[in-house]
Write a protein that holds these residues in place. Structure first.
Motif, short mmCIF file in Angstrom:
data_model
loop_
_atom_site.label_atom_id
_atom_site.label_comp_id
_atom_site.label_asym_id
_atom_site.label_seq_id
_atom_site.Cartn_x
_atom_site.Cartn_y
_atom_site.Cartn_z
N ARG A 22 0.84 -1.21 0.00
CA ARG A 22 0.00 0.00 0.00
C ARG A 22 0.87 1.26 0.00
O ARG A 22 0.56 2.26 -0.66
CB ARG A 22 -0.96 0.00 1.20
CG ARG A 22 -2.07 -1.02 1.08
CD ARG A 22 -3.12 -0.85 2.18
NE ARG A 22 -4.13 -1.89 2.11
CZ ARG A 22 -5.20 -1.87 1.30
NH1 ARG A 22 -5.39 -0.85 0.49
NH2 ARG A 22 -6.06 -2.87 1.29
N GLU A 61 1.08 4.23 -2.91
CA GLU A 61 1.06 5.69 -2.69
C GLU A 61 2.22 6.36 -3.42
O GLU A 61 2.07 7.43 -4.01
CB GLU A 61 1.18 6.01 -1.19
CG GLU A 61 -0.07 5.74 -0.39
CD GLU A 61 0.19 5.87 1.12
OE1 GLU A 61 1.19 6.52 1.50
OE2 GLU A 61 -0.60 5.30 1.90
N ASP A 73 1.47 6.60 -7.10
CA ASP A 73 0.58 7.73 -7.39
C ASP A 73 1.35 9.06 -7.30
O ASP A 73 1.11 9.97 -8.10
CB ASP A 73 -0.61 7.74 -6.42
CG ASP A 73 -1.69 6.73 -6.82
OD1 ASP A 73 -1.63 6.19 -7.95
OD2 ASP A 73 -2.61 6.48 -6.01
N SER A 77 -4.51 2.03 -6.67
CA SER A 77 -4.20 3.39 -7.11
C SER A 77 -5.46 4.25 -7.05
O SER A 77 -6.56 3.76 -7.30
CB SER A 77 -3.68 3.38 -8.54
OG SER A 77 -3.62 4.70 -9.07
N THR A 78 -5.26 5.53 -6.72
CA THR A 78 -6.40 6.45 -6.72
C THR A 78 -6.43 7.28 -8.01
O THR A 78 -7.29 8.13 -8.17
CB THR A 78 -6.32 7.42 -5.52
OG1 THR A 78 -5.11 8.19 -5.64
CG2 THR A 78 -6.30 6.67 -4.21
N SER A 83 -7.08 8.51 -11.76
CA SER A 83 -8.16 8.35 -12.72
C SER A 83 -7.72 7.50 -13.91
O SER A 83 -6.55 7.48 -14.28
CB SER A 83 -8.57 9.74 -13.22
OG SER A 83 -9.24 9.65 -14.44
#
Lengths: 383, 383
Positions: free
Chosen positions: B162, B166, B169, B374-375, B377
């Motif tokens: 995790r 981050e 990203d 992943s955050t 788009s």
């Protein structure tokens, strides 16, 4: 297609290789080392992590067997025209496909060299190749053939090495602008690697070595960053890299202040490096160079704290390591020649006092001696 | 000693390994993969570029044979207590020293697993080990044993993954702040890698993929940077890396404007990725996941432009590649389990129109399905 050397250069390399293979009584070579493929054809990939082979016949044949992910890579980066693909699937047998490719190229019954000592040929694949070629052709270990040719650089390669050396010095400047009490190792690494990328350079074939405090006594990369203490030490070993050609440097920087032990060992490593660079000359062996290093450091009483090797050749290397052959260790009979590029590192790690002091730089072997490629001072640095 | 996992975690891993070895009828394992050594003991080095072996007996024995440069590295990074050194010298025979070490540990006549499929054991060393062990013990290929154990992550490992996600990203944000007409690829690379180092992350196990213009159709790193044209495309594949655990992402960014072909393929790769992520669930096979990817892309008429694999497992990997097993290719029977970490990449490279469009991200397999880590788009980006 983006070849980084002119066609005549690749043709000259091919001629050298054909002569070397003929001298070994070989009809061709099964290349598995990415270094060999890059040198001979420009082919540039980390696809050697999977099964991949470039067949080179003394009859002029050149054919690559690789995976689909590397088909365009070979087209864009190399002069290889015959590119064949093996396909991932349950039960895929690329070594058998290699034999079939060789059969189609008339290599049945031939005597072929093979690069067994190569990170492009793991032991499991080596066994599969041996099994597939049994009864088809004769294999002979030829791991050293291209390595020996690569060790002596052309003028065009030396230009890449000089550019790499400039990038190494730029990374050092970036490091010195960052190092000091409270500095984060990660920021140092970002600054150094950033200077090299921004300058058009490449990833190194192994991680930069960075370690501080007790870990300044290590000479490998490891995960886990820390901040420098008010009084500390940090060891760095890094390379500028251009067109995959490496020029390495090594230093231990004192933070806050230098201890008497730091200063004592620093004097020793400067003397050792200068003596070693004097010994790096055509006609001297790699083993002699090591012995010079050992003699100087041992005279300072540092025998228990030095390593069993003090440097190695540098060139266009791929992961997992930029260390190339020959290496400076005792008894190595490899004779140095002009246009070799040699990195000499004086590494002293004194576990008793917790003191690290390392000094290293890269030199070009000239007609009469050697020329250091870095302009950075050898003085002890306290930040 | 800087272990990054608690002693109980290492003890649990050892128990899992001992059970797996016993199930194979093995008395011990000759580990050559750095990934295996790191997982079992914390040992963290790129010294696997040379001969190195960790012997693990089901009787509890653990002993490392390595070079002098890695002696302190093993002491500082691992829980290995028995560390032995082989010395570089002309005629050094580390495989024979390994046999002697095994003899001293009572392994004569035993049935030992060996990791033949390992970048820590090149074919030449594999042959030397086979020769040295002939008549001393029985060797059995056990390359997959630790790989299978490593594929399923512990909670402590998932925390690292995790954190890696981050960092991935953060690297993407850094890239997007840099990419645009006239931007230098080297500056993009510096920004991305810099974000990861500054965030406490590690080097990736392979170079980030960066290519623009015609080279946006490549999915490997290569040397040579260029500046982006006013209208251009750039393909990036990168990983955030923390404690060597990887979380990868992949994107193609349009520069200046997106062509209709870019938009068409983008719609396809979004649909394919979403379908694939739906298929990444416990009980499904890696082969099924690949087939979902192929079905969606082929329905868009993109069969000639896709690859023969669409992703793979991720974990704590060392060079030359972060690609871990299992891989998504047709027919792969490996069944997905909770707590596996899988990277799915939808790679479309249309040579006919010179269009690249790639989309990929990493997911954690959960009890019932999977969770993208992943955050970022998935929208088409034009810079």
């Amino acid at each position: 297609m983006a070849l980084h050397f002119p066609p005549e250069e690749f043709a000259a390399r091919r001629n050298r290789l054909n002569r070397a293979l003929a001298a070994e009584g070989l009809d061709g070579l099964l290349m598995f080392s990415q270094e060999s493929m890059y040198w001979l054809t420009g082919y540039d990939t980390f696809g050697f992590c999977f099964f991949q082979c470039l067949y080179v016949g003394v009859d002029g044949t050149t054919a690559l067997l690789t995976r689909s992910a590397d088909l365009r890579q070979a087209r864009h980066t190399s002069n290889i025209e015959d590119i064949r693909v093996w396909t991932d699937a349950a039960g895929a047998t690329p070594a058998v496909q290699l034999r079939d490719m060789l059969d189609s190229l008339g290599a049945r019954g031939k005597r072929l060299g093979i690069e067994y000592e190569s990170h492009g040929l793991v032991a499991s694949n080596g066994r599969a190749v041996d099994a597939a070629m049994d009864g088809f052709c004769t294999l002979q270990d030829a791991s050293a053939v291209v390595t020996r040719l690569r060790a002596v650089k052309s003028p065009a390669e030396i230009a890449c090495v000089r550019k790499a050396a400039e990038l190494a010095d730029a990374a050092w400047d970036a490091a010195l602008a960052t190092i000091g009490p409270g500095a984060d190792e990660g920021a140092v690494l970002a600054a150094m690697q950033g200077a090299i990328f921004a300058g058009g350079g490449d990833y190194p074939a192994n991680e930069f070595i960075i370690g501080s405090g007790a870990d300044a006594l290590l000479c490998r990369y490891k995960t886990g960053r820390r901040r420098l203490d008010p009084i500390d030490q940090i060891t760095l070993e890094w390379a500028g890299v251009y067109r995959h050609y490496h020029a390495a440097l090594m230093r231990t920087v004192c933070v806050g202040k230098a201890s008497p032990r730091h200063r004592f060992i620093h004097a020793a490593v400067v003397e050792a490096l200068e003596a070693v660079e004097e010994a790096i000359a055509p006609g001297r062996t790699a083993g002699e160079v090591f012995d010079v290093h050992a003699r100087v450091l041992d005279a300072y009483g540092l025998a228990p704290h030095r390593l069993a090797a003090c440097g190695y050749s540098l060139g266009a290397k791929f992961t997992p390591s930029w260390m190339d052959w020959p290496m400076f260790y005792t008894g190595n009979p490899w004779v140095l020649e002009p246009d070799m590029v040699m990195f000499a590192h004086m590494i002293v790690m004194d576990t008793d006092t917790g003191t690290a002091m390392c000094l290293g730089r890269t030199s070009l072997v000239t007609a009469t001696g050697s020329e250091p490629l870095s302009t950075a001072s050898l003085d002890l640095i306290v930040k």
